[in-house]
Scaffold this active site. Sequence first.
Site, short mmCIF file in Angstrom:
data_model
loop_
_atom_site.label_atom_id
_atom_site.label_comp_id
_atom_site.label_asym_id
_atom_site.label_seq_id
_atom_site.Cartn_x
_atom_site.Cartn_y
_atom_site.Cartn_z
N SER A 15 0.85 -1.21 0.00
CA SER A 15 0.00 0.00 0.00
C SER A 15 0.88 1.25 0.00
O SER A 15 0.57 2.22 -0.70
CB SER A 15 -0.91 0.03 1.24
OG SER A 15 -1.66 -1.14 1.30
N ASP A 78 -2.91 -2.52 -5.59
CA ASP A 78 -2.32 -2.98 -4.34
C ASP A 78 -2.77 -4.44 -4.13
O ASP A 78 -3.89 -4.68 -3.74
CB ASP A 78 -2.85 -2.05 -3.24
CG ASP A 78 -2.56 -2.52 -1.84
OD1 ASP A 78 -1.77 -3.46 -1.66
OD2 ASP A 78 -3.16 -1.94 -0.92
N1 LIG Z 1 10.31 -0.18 2.87
C1 LIG Z 1 9.82 0.12 4.06
N2 LIG Z 1 10.64 0.58 5.04
C2 LIG Z 1 10.13 0.87 6.27
N3 LIG Z 1 8.84 0.74 6.63
C3 LIG Z 1 8.00 0.30 5.70
C4 LIG Z 1 8.42 -0.03 4.37
N4 LIG Z 1 7.36 -0.45 3.67
C5 LIG Z 1 6.30 -0.39 4.51
N5 LIG Z 1 6.67 0.06 5.72
C6 LIG Z 1 5.80 0.20 6.89
O1 LIG Z 1 5.34 -1.12 7.17
C7 LIG Z 1 3.95 -1.13 7.49
C8 LIG Z 1 3.19 -1.98 6.46
O2 LIG Z 1 3.21 -1.34 5.20
P1 LIG Z 1 1.98 -1.43 4.18
O3 LIG Z 1 0.70 -1.22 4.89
O4 LIG Z 1 2.31 -0.58 3.02
O5 LIG Z 1 2.10 -2.99 3.79
P2 LIG Z 1 1.17 -3.88 2.85
O6 LIG Z 1 2.06 -4.74 2.05
O7 LIG Z 1 0.20 -3.02 2.11
O8 LIG Z 1 0.43 -4.80 3.90
P3 LIG Z 1 -0.94 -5.65 3.81
O9 LIG Z 1 -0.88 -6.55 2.66
O10 LIG Z 1 -0.96 -6.41 5.05
O11 LIG Z 1 -2.06 -4.65 3.75
C9 LIG Z 1 3.52 0.33 7.51
O12 LIG Z 1 3.62 0.79 8.85
C10 LIG Z 1 4.56 1.05 6.63
O13 LIG Z 1 4.76 2.38 7.02
#
Ligand SMILES: Nc1ncnc2c1ncn2[C@@H]1O[C@H](COP(=O)(O)OP(=O)(O)OP(=O)(O)O)[C@@H](O)[C@H]1O
Length: 233
Positions: A15, A78
């Site tokens: 996301s 996403d």
């Molecule tokens: N590359 C990164 N470095 C540091 N923190 C990150 C990074 N990518 C994501 N985060 C943090 O990790 C957490 C999860 O990120 P995100 O919600 O974008 O994941 P997602 O893959 O969409 O998860 P889901 O599939 O469970 O919804 C958030 O708090 C985000 O700020």
Amino acid sequence: MAVIVLAGTIGAGKSSLTEMLVKELGTTAFYESVEDNEVLPLFYSDPKKYAFLLQIYFLNRRFATIKKALAHQNNVLDRSIYEDSLLFHLNADLGRASEIEVGVYDELLDNMLEELEYSSFKKRPDLMIHIKVSFETMLARIKKRNRSYEQIEFDPTLYDYYKELNRRYEIWFDEFDVCPKLEIDGDRYDFIDDDEAAEEVLNQIKTKLAELGKLEEEPNYQTTNDVAKGILN
Ligand SMILES: Nc1ncnc2c1ncn2[C@@H]1O[C@H](COP(=O)(O)OP(=O)(O)OP(=O)(O)O)[C@@H](O)[C@H]1O
Ligand SMILES: Nc1nc(=O)c2ncn([C@H]3C[C@H](O)[C@@H](CO)O3)c2[nH]1
């Protein structure tokens, strides 16, 4: 037209990168249903009871999202429909779905994928981006985001679930051959708090899009290696 899909395990950063990417490319984001998903908390509180329902819910929502997304010129999704089976079969292997449910689900998914492939849509993604993270990073990110029902403190069996999911994702991505693909190192690049890391990740993506002929000349967009300039065509 370019359809970009982001893949990766729970908390990988899909996301977050979707948001960054649509800002950079001036395109439209299509997010996975989480906050408005009434089945998700039920699933985490009783996976055996709700695994099948959650899977049908996600499949339905994803199909609707794809239909909407394909009406736009350029977009970023996403999570992809190609990951659904991976998540469901992990749950099925854990005894959370019956043989009949697995059969019905697999057939329904095949039907939907066929519809995307051969009917009016005739569309595969132009690029699949997998954000790869280690198990340790996965756990740290899930903790950082802090959705209550995803916390290991809430359900200690989630530790093994997450570990196995992360392992299967790596195999799944290696074998994925539906469209061109790119892997981003989510351990190495903190694209949330480190601007240079964010720029590097965006450059890797734009370079790949340029190689695929999916970026066109546009002076507002620049990559450090100057290979890719432009907006999605
Ligand atoms: N590359 C990164 N470095 C540091 N923190 C990150 C990074 N990518 C994501 N985060 C943090 O990790 C957490 C999860 O990120 P995100 O919600 O974008 O994941 P997602 O893959 O969409 O998860 P889901 O599939 O469970 O919804 C958030 O708090 C985000 O700020
Ligand atoms: N079981 C199951 N099947 C899916 O297809 C699926 N897609 C997403 N999710 C869960 C993971 C995150 O908690 C949360 C946000 O990604 O939703 C899924 N869970």
